[in-house]
Design an enzyme around this catalytic site. Structure first.
Site, mmCIF file in Angstrom:
data_model
loop_
_atom_site.group_PDB
_atom_site.id
_atom_site.type_symbol
_atom_site.label_atom_id
_atom_site.label_comp_id
_atom_site.label_asym_id
_atom_site.label_seq_id
_atom_site.Cartn_x
_atom_site.Cartn_y
_atom_site.Cartn_z
ATOM 1 N N GLY A 100 0.832 -1.198 0.000
ATOM 2 C CA GLY A 100 0.000 0.000 0.000
ATOM 3 C C GLY A 100 0.867 1.248 0.000
ATOM 4 C CD GLN A 124 3.359 5.679 2.769
ATOM 5 O OE1 GLN A 124 2.352 5.167 2.312
ATOM 6 N NE2 GLN A 124 4.401 4.983 3.165
ATOM 7 C CB CYS A 160 5.670 1.766 6.887
ATOM 8 S SG CYS A 160 5.110 3.346 6.221
ATOM 9 C CG LEU A 161 6.412 1.015 0.587
ATOM 10 C CD1 LEU A 161 5.729 1.370 -0.729
ATOM 11 C CD2 LEU A 161 7.562 0.048 0.341
ATOM 12 C CG HIS A 176 0.046 0.824 7.480
ATOM 13 N ND1 HIS A 176 1.089 0.445 8.294
ATOM 14 C CD2 HIS A 176 0.569 1.708 6.593
ATOM 15 C CE1 HIS A 176 2.193 1.091 7.914
ATOM 16 N NE2 HIS A 176 1.911 1.854 6.872
ATOM 17 C CD GLU A 177 -0.996 2.163 3.019
ATOM 18 O OE1 GLU A 177 -0.658 3.363 2.905
ATOM 19 O OE2 GLU A 177 -0.160 1.245 3.177
ATOM 20 C CG HIS A 211 0.461 6.449 5.841
ATOM 21 N ND1 HIS A 211 1.609 6.974 6.386
ATOM 22 C CD2 HIS A 211 0.759 5.168 5.526
ATOM 23 C CE1 HIS A 211 2.555 6.050 6.394
ATOM 24 N NE2 HIS A 211 2.066 4.935 5.884
HETATM 25 ZN ZN ZN Z 1 2.980 3.140 5.679
#
Ligand code: ZN
Length: 183
Positions: A43, A48, A91-92, A133-134, A137
């Site tokens: 995701g 981000q 997480c990216l 999670h997304e 953000h």
């Molecule tokens: Zn993340």
């Protein structure tokens, strides 16, 4: 478009609801999907990539071949949640960092797709985790915020390393921001 890493201040910005699905947004979403797959993520959310809009992309297996598992979520919500489960999460924006996070086991969610059509889904386990999670953000909330005292202690060294890398990159003029990091 670039994925920003913790503690970049873009990650703490609250995203604004999308009011019109513009051509520009469609292009940005396409770039987000490309970046997500390139980085082997499940995701990726607007903040981000320094896009402070309520949009995220996901693929429940991270497999670009499986388009049926790919979703674009515009103005997403969680309508109902049930149960709770602890599992490892990454997480990216925190490359190579993983930690156990407690999330609702099952969620009923809603969002708009890229055509502007509303949809609802019931998600369980990993898909539910990715969605939560997304969604966090979009509110400037990061998975490290969900850790208890011990969990936080376990990632302390890695977080300090990310902070050091942020200042080093800023000193070299590699960052697009002059703002202070938000830890
Ligand atoms: Zn993340």
């Amino acid at each position: 478009m670039k994925i920003v890493h913790y503690p970049h201040p873009a990650l703490r910005q609250k995203a604004a609801p999308v009011t019109t699905i513009t051509k520009e947004l469609q292009i940005q979403v396409g770039e987000m999907l490309d970046l997500m797959y390139q980085n082997k993520g499940l995701g990726l959310a607007g903040p981000q990539v320094s896009l402070p809009q309520q949009v995220f992309v996901l693929n429940f297996e991270g497999d670009p071949e499986k388009k049926e598992l790919e979703h674009v979520a515009i103005n997403p919500t969680v309508l109902e949640q049930k149960g709770s489960v602890d599992d490892r999460e990454g997480c990216l924006s925190f490359p190579e960092l993983f930690a156990k996070v407690r999330r609702a086991k099952t969620v009923k969610v809603s969002a708009y797709n890229l055509k502007g059509d509303p949809y609802e889904m019931i998600l369980t386990d990993l898909p539910a985790r990715i969605w939560q999670h997304e969604l966090d953000h979009l509110h400037g909330v990061l998975f490290i915020d969900k850790l208890g005292f011990l969990g936080r202690m376990n990632v302390k060294k890695e977080l300090e390393q990310f902070i050091k890398e942020f200042y080093d990159a800023r000193e070299k003029g590699e960052l697009s921001t002059d703002l202070e990091p938000k830890l």
